[in-house]
Design an enzyme around this catalytic site. Structure first.
Site, PDB file in Angstrom:
ATOM      1  N   ALA A   8     -29.404 -35.650  13.966  1.00  0.00           N
ATOM      2  CA  ALA A   8     -28.859 -35.608  15.355  1.00  0.00           C
ATOM      3  C   ALA A   8     -27.321 -36.380  15.401  1.00  0.00           C
ATOM      4  CB  ALA A   8     -29.950 -37.448  15.505  1.00  0.00           C
ATOM      5  N   CYS A   9     -26.629 -36.578  14.067  1.00  0.00           N
ATOM      6  CA  CYS A   9     -25.594 -37.040  14.785  1.00  0.00           C
ATOM      7  C   CYS A   9     -24.206 -35.804  14.386  1.00  0.00           C
ATOM      8  CB  CYS A   9     -25.196 -37.464  12.934  1.00  0.00           C
ATOM      9  SG  CYS A   9     -23.378 -38.296  12.454  1.00  0.00           S
TER      10      CYS A   9
END
Length: 125
Positions: A8-9
């Site tokens: 998700a980064c």
């Protein structure tokens, strides 16, 4: 080489794209799903040349719940920091890349990611 990521980064995704562009061989470790042990964290910190508080994400909810912002950054409390990151891997800065030559970086910039790539071989000709 191995890269610790959170999918998700955006910084992790950028690092992966750069490694792919450079044709690097690496393995991905989704460290939230496969958390490092305290021993693995110690090893990575040694390779990074950093202390646990240098790679701790103290803005995370888990850090606030633990009160990490008030923890001393000293040798006496070093194990406490490492134990917290092993128990709550969301607290670990990302992405972390461990290179085959024994070095490691927190790959938050293209320059840091490139720093662990092997030197380019001259073209045959």
């Amino acid at each position: 080489m191995e890269i610790w990521i959170n999918p998700a980064c955006s910084k992790c995704r950028s690092a992966l794209s750069l490694l792919d562009e450079e044709g690097a061989k690496y393995t991905v470790r989704r460290y939230l799903d496969d958390p490092p042990t305290a021993e693995e964290l110690e090893n990575v910190l040694r390779r990074l040349g950093l202390e646990p508080w240098d790679v701790a994400r103290v803005g995370e909810t888990a850090a606030a719940e633990l009160g990490m912002a008030s923890w001393p950054c000293d040798e006496e409390n070093r194990g406490r920091w490492i134990a917290a990151m092993a128990a709550h891997p969301i607290l670990i800065q990302r992405p972390i890349i461990t290179a085959d030559d024994g070095t490691a970086v927190v790959g938050r910039s293209p320059e840091s990611v490139r720093s662990v790539l092997p030197p380019a071989r001259p073209a045959a000709g």
